[in-house]
Design a protein around this motif. Structure first.
Motif, PDB file in Angstrom:
ATOM      1  N   ARG A   1      45.614  37.677   5.686  1.00 55.97           N
ATOM      2  CA  ARG A   1      46.197  37.936   7.003  1.00 55.97           C
ATOM      3  C   ARG A   1      45.169  38.455   8.006  1.00 55.97           C
ATOM      4  NH1 ARG A   1      49.416  36.565  10.824  1.00 55.97           N
ATOM      5  NH2 ARG A   1      50.504  38.233  11.865  1.00 55.97           N
ATOM      6  N   GLU A   2      44.318  39.409   7.600  1.00 59.25           N
ATOM      7  CA  GLU A   2      43.318  39.946   8.520  1.00 59.25           C
ATOM      8  C   GLU A   2      42.344  38.863   8.956  1.00 59.25           C
ATOM      9  OE1 GLU A   2      44.068  41.592   5.701  1.00 59.25           O
ATOM     10  OE2 GLU A   2      44.609  43.633   6.254  1.00 59.25           O
TER      11      GLU A   2
ATOM     12  N   LEU B   1      35.141  44.035   4.886  1.00 55.57           N
ATOM     13  CA  LEU B   1      35.322  44.038   3.433  1.00 55.57           C
ATOM     14  C   LEU B   1      36.606  43.330   3.023  1.00 55.57           C
ATOM     15  CD1 LEU B   1      34.138  47.681   2.715  1.00 55.57           C
ATOM     16  CD2 LEU B   1      32.971  45.568   2.032  1.00 55.57           C
ATOM     17  N   ARG B   2      37.685  43.563   3.769  1.00 59.15           N
ATOM     18  CA  ARG B   2      38.959  42.899   3.453  1.00 59.15           C
ATOM     19  C   ARG B   2      38.854  41.392   3.662  1.00 59.15           C
ATOM     20  NH1 ARG B   2      41.152  47.506   6.050  1.00 59.15           N
ATOM     21  NH2 ARG B   2      41.481  46.335   7.961  1.00 59.15           N
ATOM     22  N   ILE B   3      38.193  40.979   4.724  1.00 60.80           N
ATOM     23  CA  ILE B   3      38.039  39.549   4.991  1.00 60.80           C
ATOM     24  C   ILE B   3      37.138  38.912   3.934  1.00 60.80           C
ATOM     25  CG2 ILE B   3      37.059  37.871   6.604  1.00 60.80           C
ATOM     26  CD1 ILE B   3      38.192  39.618   8.879  1.00 60.80           C
ATOM     27  N   ALA B   4      36.079  39.612   3.537  1.00 60.11           N
ATOM     28  CA  ALA B   4      35.196  39.079   2.494  1.00 60.11           C
ATOM     29  C   ALA B   4      35.942  38.955   1.165  1.00 60.11           C
ATOM     30  CB  ALA B   4      33.966  39.974   2.323  1.00 60.11           C
TER      31      ALA B   4
ATOM     32  N   GLN C   1      47.575  38.310  22.290  1.00 62.15           N
ATOM     33  CA  GLN C   1      48.012  39.516  21.592  1.00 62.15           C
ATOM     34  C   GLN C   1      47.104  39.857  20.427  1.00 62.15           C
ATOM     35  OE1 GLN C   1      52.109  39.138  20.477  1.00 62.15           O
ATOM     36  NE2 GLN C   1      52.794  38.914  22.579  1.00 62.15           N
ATOM     37  N   ASP C   2      46.269  38.926  19.991  1.00 66.44           N
ATOM     38  CA  ASP C   2      45.419  39.166  18.820  1.00 66.44           C
ATOM     39  C   ASP C   2      44.122  39.894  19.153  1.00 66.44           C
ATOM     40  OD1 ASP C   2      47.103  37.895  16.868  1.00 66.44           O
ATOM     41  OD2 ASP C   2      46.562  35.993  17.804  1.00 66.44           O
ATOM     42  N   ILE C   3      43.593  39.712  20.357  1.00 64.87           N
ATOM     43  CA  ILE C   3      42.310  40.319  20.707  1.00 64.87           C
ATOM     44  C   ILE C   3      42.348  41.844  20.642  1.00 64.87           C
ATOM     45  CG2 ILE C   3      40.585  40.592  22.526  1.00 64.87           C
ATOM     46  CD1 ILE C   3      41.283  37.689  23.376  1.00 64.87           C
ATOM     47  N   PRO C   4      43.372  42.521  21.207  1.00 65.16           N
ATOM     48  CA  PRO C   4      43.371  43.988  21.177  1.00 65.16           C
ATOM     49  C   PRO C   4      43.378  44.599  19.772  1.00 65.16           C
ATOM     50  CG  PRO C   4      44.936  43.199  22.799  1.00 65.16           C
ATOM     51  CD  PRO C   4      44.477  42.001  22.020  1.00 65.16           C
ATOM     52  N   LEU C   5      43.762  43.828  18.774  1.00 63.65           N
ATOM     53  CA  LEU C   5      43.752  44.369  17.409  1.00 63.65           C
ATOM     54  C   LEU C   5      42.349  44.742  16.956  1.00 63.65           C
ATOM     55  CD1 LEU C   5      46.181  41.826  15.706  1.00 63.65           C
ATOM     56  CD2 LEU C   5      46.693  44.172  16.405  1.00 63.65           C
ATOM     57  N   PHE C   6      41.330  44.163  17.587  1.00 65.69           N
ATOM     58  CA  PHE C   6      39.957  44.344  17.123  1.00 65.69           C
ATOM     59  C   PHE C   6      39.051  45.018  18.139  1.00 65.69           C
ATOM     60  CE2 PHE C   6      41.891  40.626  15.174  1.00 65.69           C
ATOM     61  CZ  PHE C   6      41.907  41.042  13.864  1.00 65.69           C
ATOM     62  N   THR C   7      39.598  45.572  19.197  1.00 66.46           N
ATOM     63  CA  THR C   7      38.781  46.257  20.184  1.00 66.46           C
ATOM     64  C   THR C   7      38.837  47.762  19.934  1.00 66.46           C
ATOM     65  OG1 THR C   7      40.629  46.188  21.737  1.00 66.46           O
ATOM     66  CG2 THR C   7      38.985  44.454  21.939  1.00 66.46           C
ATOM     67  N   PRO C   8      37.805  48.481  20.322  1.00 66.64           N
ATOM     68  CA  PRO C   8      37.698  49.899  19.966  1.00 66.64           C
ATOM     69  C   PRO C   8      38.875  50.766  20.381  1.00 66.64           C
ATOM     70  CG  PRO C   8      35.649  49.112  20.875  1.00 66.64           C
ATOM     71  CD  PRO C   8      36.642  47.999  21.038  1.00 66.64           C
ATOM     72  N   ASP C   9      39.468  50.510  21.530  1.00 65.86           N
ATOM     73  CA  ASP C   9      40.550  51.392  21.957  1.00 65.86           C
ATOM     74  C   ASP C   9      41.798  51.249  21.102  1.00 65.86           C
ATOM     75  OD1 ASP C   9      41.097  48.848  22.914  1.00 65.86           O
ATOM     76  OD2 ASP C   9      41.943  49.566  24.795  1.00 65.86           O
ATOM     77  N   ARG C  10      41.886  50.204  20.331  1.00 62.95           N
ATOM     78  CA  ARG C  10      43.035  50.016  19.440  1.00 62.95           C
ATOM     79  C   ARG C  10      42.862  50.841  18.154  1.00 62.95           C
ATOM     80  NH1 ARG C  10      48.183  47.596  19.409  1.00 62.95           N
ATOM     81  NH2 ARG C  10      48.649  47.176  17.254  1.00 62.95           N
ATOM     82  N   GLN C  11      41.628  51.173  17.818  1.00 66.41           N
ATOM     83  CA  GLN C  11      41.343  51.795  16.526  1.00 66.41           C
ATOM     84  C   GLN C  11      41.455  53.313  16.517  1.00 66.41           C
ATOM     85  OE1 GLN C  11      40.925  49.800  13.975  1.00 66.41           O
ATOM     86  NE2 GLN C  11      41.081  48.086  15.360  1.00 66.41           N
TER      87      GLN C  11
ATOM     88  N   PHE D   1      41.794  37.677  12.791  1.00 72.78           N
ATOM     89  CA  PHE D   1      40.451  37.744  13.374  1.00 72.78           C
ATOM     90  C   PHE D   1      40.028  36.367  13.881  1.00 72.78           C
ATOM     91  CE2 PHE D   1      35.805  38.014  13.359  1.00 72.78           C
ATOM     92  CZ  PHE D   1      35.626  39.173  14.086  1.00 72.78           C
ATOM     93  N   ALA D   2      40.284  35.331  13.090  1.00 73.93           N
ATOM     94  CA  ALA D   2      39.948  33.971  13.510  1.00 73.93           C
ATOM     95  C   ALA D   2      40.715  33.579  14.767  1.00 73.93           C
ATOM     96  CB  ALA D   2      40.215  32.985  12.376  1.00 73.93           C
ATOM     97  N   GLN D   3      41.982  33.956  14.839  1.00 75.98           N
ATOM     98  CA  GLN D   3      42.780  33.638  16.022  1.00 75.98           C
ATOM     99  C   GLN D   3      42.241  34.361  17.250  1.00 75.98           C
ATOM    100  OE1 GLN D   3      45.291  31.302  16.350  1.00 75.98           O
ATOM    101  NE2 GLN D   3      44.846  31.720  18.501  1.00 75.98           N
ATOM    102  N   ALA D   4      41.837  35.618  17.086  1.00 75.21           N
ATOM    103  CA  ALA D   4      41.255  36.363  18.205  1.00 75.21           C
ATOM    104  C   ALA D   4      39.972  35.691  18.678  1.00 75.21           C
ATOM    105  CB  ALA D   4      40.992  37.810  17.802  1.00 75.21           C
TER     106      ALA D   4
END
Length: 99
Positions: free
Chosen positions: A45-46, A36-39, A65-75, A50-53
């Motif tokens: 920034r998000e 929703l934020r990206i849309a 460093q960008d990939i872990p921001l979007f994986t389940p264990d980070r959330q 996400f694009a960089q990941a």
């Protein structure tokens, strides 16, 4: 769950809130909010993170460093009860053992 080696996907921002159900997985909620934020702000920034990941995954840069921001264990944070919570667990165990 998604493996970062397979790439990252976001749910459809137009419908993700209506498809979460009554007891949604916290990771699904987080990814819906991110979609929703990206849309709402495609150059924000998000969206950039996400694009960089995605780029890092495509380039097989799995130490990014960008990939872990979007994986389940980070959330999701692990539940660690405080002192009162530990006392309650202790009392419940003792009650189950002795009563």
């Amino acid at each position: 769950m998604i493996s970062p080696l397979d790439g990252l996907t976001l749910p459809d921002a137009a419908i993700c809130n209506t498809t979460l159900g009554t007891d949604p997985d916290p990771y699904a909620v987080a990814m819906c909010r991110l979609a929703l934020r990206i849309a709402g702000e495609p150059e924000g920034r998000e969206a950039q993170l996400f694009a960089q990941a995605q780029t890092d995954i495509a380039n097989k840069n799995y130490s990014s460093q960008d990939i872990p921001l979007f994986t389940p264990d980070r959330q999701i944070k692990t539940f660690h009860p405080r002192s009162n919570g530990m006392l309650a667990f202790r009392d419940a165990v003792l009650a189950a053992l002795y009563f």
